[in-house]
Design a protein around this motif. Structure first.
Motif, PDB file in Angstrom:
ATOM      1  N   UNK A   1      39.384  48.067  54.063  1.00 25.12           N
ATOM      2  CA  UNK A   1      38.954  47.128  53.029  1.00 25.12           C
ATOM      3  C   UNK A   1      37.548  47.482  52.554  1.00 25.12           C
ATOM      4  N   UNK A   2      36.666  47.798  53.501  1.00 28.57           N
ATOM      5  CA  UNK A   2      35.320  48.247  53.116  1.00 28.57           C
ATOM      6  C   UNK A   2      35.416  49.448  52.196  1.00 28.57           C
ATOM      7  N   UNK A   3      36.190  50.418  52.650  1.00 33.95           N
ATOM      8  CA  UNK A   3      36.200  51.679  51.927  1.00 33.95           C
ATOM      9  C   UNK A   3      36.671  51.489  50.497  1.00 33.95           C
ATOM     10  N   UNK A   4      37.706  50.672  50.312  1.00 31.28           N
ATOM     11  CA  UNK A   4      38.291  50.576  48.972  1.00 31.28           C
ATOM     12  C   UNK A   4      37.623  49.521  48.117  1.00 31.28           C
ATOM     13  N   UNK A   5      36.521  48.946  48.588  1.00 28.24           N
ATOM     14  CA  UNK A   5      35.824  47.992  47.741  1.00 28.24           C
ATOM     15  C   UNK A   5      34.450  48.472  47.321  1.00 28.24           C
ATOM     16  N   UNK A   6      33.745  49.136  48.225  1.00 26.70           N
ATOM     17  CA  UNK A   6      32.322  49.362  47.985  1.00 26.70           C
ATOM     18  C   UNK A   6      32.035  50.743  47.413  1.00 26.70           C
ATOM     19  N   UNK A   7      31.000  50.816  46.610  1.00 30.75           N
ATOM     20  CA  UNK A   7      30.503  52.127  46.203  1.00 30.75           C
ATOM     21  C   UNK A   7      29.796  52.817  47.369  1.00 30.75           C
TER      22      UNK A   7
END
Lengths: 377, 362, 151, 160
Positions: free
Chosen positions: B320-326
């Motif tokens: 979830x982190x990976x696919x949300x944050x720049x």
């Protein structure tokens, strides 16, 4: 800036060498075949030398051999994301040269199409911007919304990107009966989606750190390098052709030219988001009031321009787009020059990105919103 | 106790005894090692492939897509097809590489991953090595991986790779600190570094509940630092697709690339498993102090299921982190560590010590 | 300033140049030896302050090579088309204006690349798009039997 | 002390913005019925292109194998990239006069940019844009098409 300068000075003492890295022509963040020769000191970018021409297609030369309606279809292939604006520029140039007044209906439809193109272009820019900074999900959210605009184009113009919807003297077809309903549905939906863009990326603390106070471009530099469009307006350069030399239905609508003086990456980002709201606003004013009438003026079978020189400026999604036609009275132009916004914008990159890190270079390049065929022509 | 039917200690002990009856001690050791090795190899290969599939599906769901749908039912065989493709690809060795180191790097990363796997307790008795310094061992071993990354970046004779490797070096060196310190916080609470003891200590309640706020803070820091240590987004500077094309593994192809790829996912699993073991009770079921019937129902779910459910949850969070944050920039990543995570961590250790001293956690 | 005012002002200010009122914009033809001096004045004079060069291109006429500068003042919003002729079509030489309008640096490189106009005092006059030894495709006498199909 | 307060505020603010972003992506994750992608080859039956979609140039024929093309060549003139070639022939009409007619309307699909100028220019409306978009073939020569069917002739009453 001051931090990075210190780094450069300190590396001088240790005596290190700069090294050259070729970013591109095949590089994920150059969005096409652009090559940047970057000289680096560690992570810090020292100098950027852009090398262009990998997809130079000689459109200006080709134009010298074909007629004016055919030129319009070639302009689709330059800045394919604002194809309609490019079309319109040539059409307007020819109409002005022949002193043809197009009906109001044409003006309205052209303006709506312009703004839809601008929306589509900015949506794609937004998703690519996120992707360049590593937030891959933005890419799909942007494309998801852009799909609706492309559907509208496909239904009315018959093509999704290379629309070729303009002819000298009017439009290729009348609008599709569904057009108004579809546009209104889209706007209604997109107004709920645009705040999501802000929540996902604009407010994000990581994103803000990546773009705030990065890549400053002063007003003086913006004018000197001819940086136009949202990139130039971010530096306070009032360069909106829609305001200063209005064409089509722009004199009839209320809209604001978004300006900011800070000139960093975030301002360029924010102005594009604000321009999307402005575009929605413009379309909303026009979409219900499209006057009845013909969708084209009857033109001669073979269009010949009078002798002379004609220049037409329009505001494309990336900045000021210009067409310069020199005619010798024949059915083909004597010389055509396209002033592409990306060409001028690209070469200001060194000014903005020198002294920043590689990651910032990518972010700054994204905020310039480069389209390579637009630069190379 | 309905618990014992899921205890693997007896099973492994019986196996060992029966081997000893039929074979010499040396032979027994060799056979047991082989069995364990094959099990781990299979596990890594299959679970790695599953993780790749899961990542693709999860990211597709975040992005309103469907993900792989073609190969097998809902694309289940997609990663196997990809793996076969990678196996059959040509191994390209570019000009000017340091051949020995270039070929060594993927193995170092793989070996580091294997070594860290050794101490993870999957269920009671299902643990290869039960060191008394298990936590310390994991933190030590997981930082070997960066040597592989550095070697890969340097030996590739590619500027992008070198930049990526150097970034990775700086990053992992810093974040190792946060991982260790957040684990130290929990060691204060657990009173042991042995993983089986840590898990046993969470029989009545997981440490994240037991340790109150300091444990929660430590968990968040561990997640952030662990994500950074596995080089995953938003900390994927070493790869940084849009800046460095693929960073340290730009020049690798075929199965060597697959090694890097698989190691990334297995590292993610290791981080998640450590988080689960130390914070979320390992394979212990979810218990609430007074709800007897609820606790009994929870006990019937096998510990392996518990373990993998929790690991799956943590992995989902990391995805979830990976696919949300720049992505962060390299100086920001160090700022985050040294200016934010480290001070918070140190204060947190103090807090935890106070909690433990006042016996507040019981 | 309106076009008429601008024309009157320019006629007074640059007696050597030929100022006409075109269909859209005021046009001014300057001699190639006066180019840089005129440009500095155009940009520097507060009444004109032509600080924004938005288009620079060349046109290959049968008897001359013409460089066309489209200038705008961001302050007064008037547009001027400045033209500079060189009689030598084969090896035309024009002074560079890149010090006055920095964007001209790359526009001049483009004109050099496609039309073969040499800009004096240009620090980096290399081809921009095409390979070395390609020829100058936007000249009217450019022939390419392989790539151009005449219809 | 003020600095410490600011520090804690930035930490919480930063985490807050991160959570906002995760809320957006998470909300889509837990609404899988909102998928927007299409399963392309599977939806061939239901996939319908818009009627103005420019996929290829076609020449419609009626049931008597008649078309509207007079062979005037205006489409050939209007084509920007030479993807149309007209080969005309002269035929004898019933009253003994010679008349131009189409022999072959050759269309190079591989060169076409689907600009619609030929369709727009056609005085009799003989060619229109078709909606077919799957043009992949194994051999480039297959992209050269003859639009008028063999044995077809011009329909009655079509004037140039």
């Amino acid at each position: 800036m001051s931090e990075t300068k210190e780094i450069i000075i300190s590396t001088d003492k240790i005596h290190t060498d700069q090294y050259l890295v070729n970013m591109g022509p095949q590089h994920p963040s150059t969005h096409g075949v652009l090559r940047l020769l970057v000289s680096l000191e560690g992570e810090v970018v020292h100098h950027i030398q852009p090398h262009v021409g990998y997809i130079h297609s000689g459109i200006e030369k080709m134009c010298e051999a074909i007629s004016y309606p055919q030129i319009i279809h070639l302009t689709d292939r330059m800045d394919y994301l604002s194809a309609h604006m490019n079309n319109e520029a040539v059409a307007l140039c020819v109409e002005n040269a022949l002193q043809v007044e197009v009906p109001d209906r044409v003006k309205y439809i052209r303006t709506i199409m312009d703004e839809l193109s601008r929306l589509a272009s900015h949506q794609l820019w937004w998703c690519v911007m996120g992707m360049d900074l590593g937030a891959l999900t933005t890419f799909f959210y942007g494309l998801r919304d852009r799909e609706h605009i492309l559907d509208i184009f496909e239904e009315t113009c018959g093509a999704r990107m290379t629309v070729n919807y303009n002819l000298p003297g009017g439009l290729m077809f009348d609008i599709h009966p569904n057009f108004q309903k579809r546009v209104k549905d889209f706007l209604k939906e997109f107004k709920t989606k645009l705040p999501e863009y802000d929540e996902l990326l604009t407010g994000n603390v990581i994103f803000r750190q990546r773009v705030d106070n990065i890549g400053h471009l002063t007003l003086e530099d913006a004018i000197a390098w001819g940086v136009t469009g949202p990139s130039g307006r971010g530096s306070g350069f009032s360069c909106d052709v829609r305001k200063h030399q209005p064409y089509s239905a722009y004199p009839m609508v209320q809209f604001e030219e978004k300006l900011d003086t800070k000139g960093d990456s975030f301002v360029r980002y924010r102005l594009r988001i604000e321009e999307m709201w402005e575009s929605i606003h413009i379309i909303e004013q026009l979409i219900d009031n499209i006057p009845e009438g013909d969708y084209a003026v009857k033109m001669k079978g073979v269009i010949k321009l009078p002798e002379g020189e004609f220049y037409q400026r329009v505001e494309s999604a990336r900045g000021e787009f210009g067409v310069y036609i020199v005619s010798d009275g024949k059915k083909n132009p004597y010389r055509v020059k396209f002033r592409s916004p990306g060409f001028s914008n690209l070469f200001a990159l060194n000014k903005m990105a020198a002294g920043h890190k590689i990651a910032d270079l990518v972010a700054i390049m994204s905020t310039l919103d480069l389209v390579i065929p637009d630069i190379d022509r | 106790m309905g618990f014992n039917i899921y205890d693997f200690t007896g099973m492994t002990h019986n196996m060992h005894v029966s081997f000893m009856e039929h074979m010499s001690p040396l032979m027994t050791t060799i056979v047991e090692w082989t069995i364990i090795g094959v099990c781990y190899l299979l596990f890594i290969a299959l679970f790695g492939l599953f993780l790749v599939y899961a990542e693709r599906k999860v990211c597709a769901m975040f992005q309103q897509r469907m993900g792989p749908m073609r190969v097998g039912y809902w694309g289940l065989l997609q990663t196997i097809a990809d793996f076969i493709k990678l196996l059959m690809k040509e191994l390209i060795t570019p000009k000017g590489v340091d051949k020995f180191l270039y070929n060594l790097a993927p193995f170092i990363i793989m070996i580091a991953t294997f070594m860290a796997m050794a101490v993870l307790p999957f269920a009671k008795g299902l643990q290869t090595l039960d060191f008394d310094i298990g936590v310390f061992y994991v933190t030590a071993v997981s930082s070997i991986g960066v040597i592989g990354i550095l070697i890969a970046g340097w030996s590739s004779n590619n500027k992008y790779s070198l930049i990526g490797a150097m970034r990775s070096g700086a990053q992992i060196l810093s974040y190792e600190l946060s991982v260790s310190l957040s684990l130290v916080t929990m060691i204060i609470l657990a009173g042991s570094m042995q993983l089986s003891v840590i898990v046993e200590g969470q029989r009545d309640a997981w440490f994240i509940f037991k340790g109150h706020v300091p444990a929660l803070i430590a968990f968040v820091i561990f997640l952030i630092a662990g994500t950074a240590e596995t080089n995953r987004g938003p900390f994927d500077l070493a790869e940084a697709e849009s800046e460095l094309t693929a960073g340290f593994h730009t020049e690798y192809s075929g199965i060597k690339f697959a090694f890097f790829f698989l190691a990334e996912y297995i590292n993610m699993f290791i981080v998640a498993a450590m988080a689960v073991t130390v914070f979320l009770g390992g394979w212990m079921p979810l218990h609430f102090g007074s709800l007897e019937s609820f606790n009994h129902v929870m006990d019937f779910i096998p510990p392996l299921v518990w373990f993998f459910l929790k690991v799956g949850g943590v992995i989902f969070l990391i995805m979830w982190f990976k696919w949300t944050f720049p992505r962060l920039r390299v100086d920001q990543i160090l700022t985050l560590e040294w200016k934010y995570l480290l001070p918070i961590n140190l204060v947190n250790i103090l807090l935890m010590s106070l909690v433990v001293l006042t016996k507040f956690h019981l | 300033m309106t076009n008429e005012e601008l024309q009157a002002y320019l006629t007074g200010e640059f007696p050597k140049a030929e100022v006409t009122l075109g269909k859209q914009y005021v046009e001014m033809i300057v001699k190639s030896e006066d180019l840089v001096e005129t440009s500095i004045k155009l940009k520097g004079m507060p009444q004109l302050s032509m600080d924004y060069l938005f288009c620079l291109t060349g046109v290959d006429y049968p008897e001359k090579m013409q460089i066309v500068y489209h200038l705008e003042s961001t302050k007064h919003r008037h547009v001027l088309v400045m033209k500079c002729d060189t009689a030598d079509r084969v090896d035309p030489k024009v002074d560079s204006v890149r010090e006055i309008w920095r964007t001209a640096k790359y526009h001049e490189r483009e004109v050099y690349d496609l039309m073969g106009v040499h800009f004096n005092n240009h620090d980096d006059l290399r081809r921009l798009f095409l390979e070395d030894g390609w020829g100058f495709p936007l000249r009217k006498d450019y022939k390419d039997e392989v790539r151009i199909v005449e219809r | 002390m003020n600095g410490l307060f600011e520090y804690i505020k930035t930490v919480f603010k930063g985490v807050g913005t991160l959570l906002t972003g995760m809320k957006i992506t998470g909300s889509y994750f837990f609404r899988p019925w909102k998928h927007v992608t299409q399963q392309y080859p599977e939806n061939r039956e239901t996939l319908k292109m818009f009627d103005r979609f420019r996929g290829e140039v076609i020449m419609p024929h009626n049931e008597n194998n008649e078309h509207l093309c007079t062979g005037c060549g205006i489409c050939e003139l209007n084509c920007p990239n030479g993807s149309i070639e007209i080969i005309s022939m002269s035929v004898l009409t019933e009253d003994g006069k010679k008349k131009r007619a189409i022999d072959k309307h050759i269309y190079h699909l591989g060169m076409c940019t689907f600009c619609n100028l030929c369709v727009k220019a056609c005085p009799t409306g003989a060619i229109i844009m078709g909606q077919e978009f799957e043009h992949a073939v194994w051999d480039r020569t297959k992209l050269t098409k003859v639009l008028n069917l063999p044995g077809s002739k011009i329909a009655q009453g079509v004037k140039e």
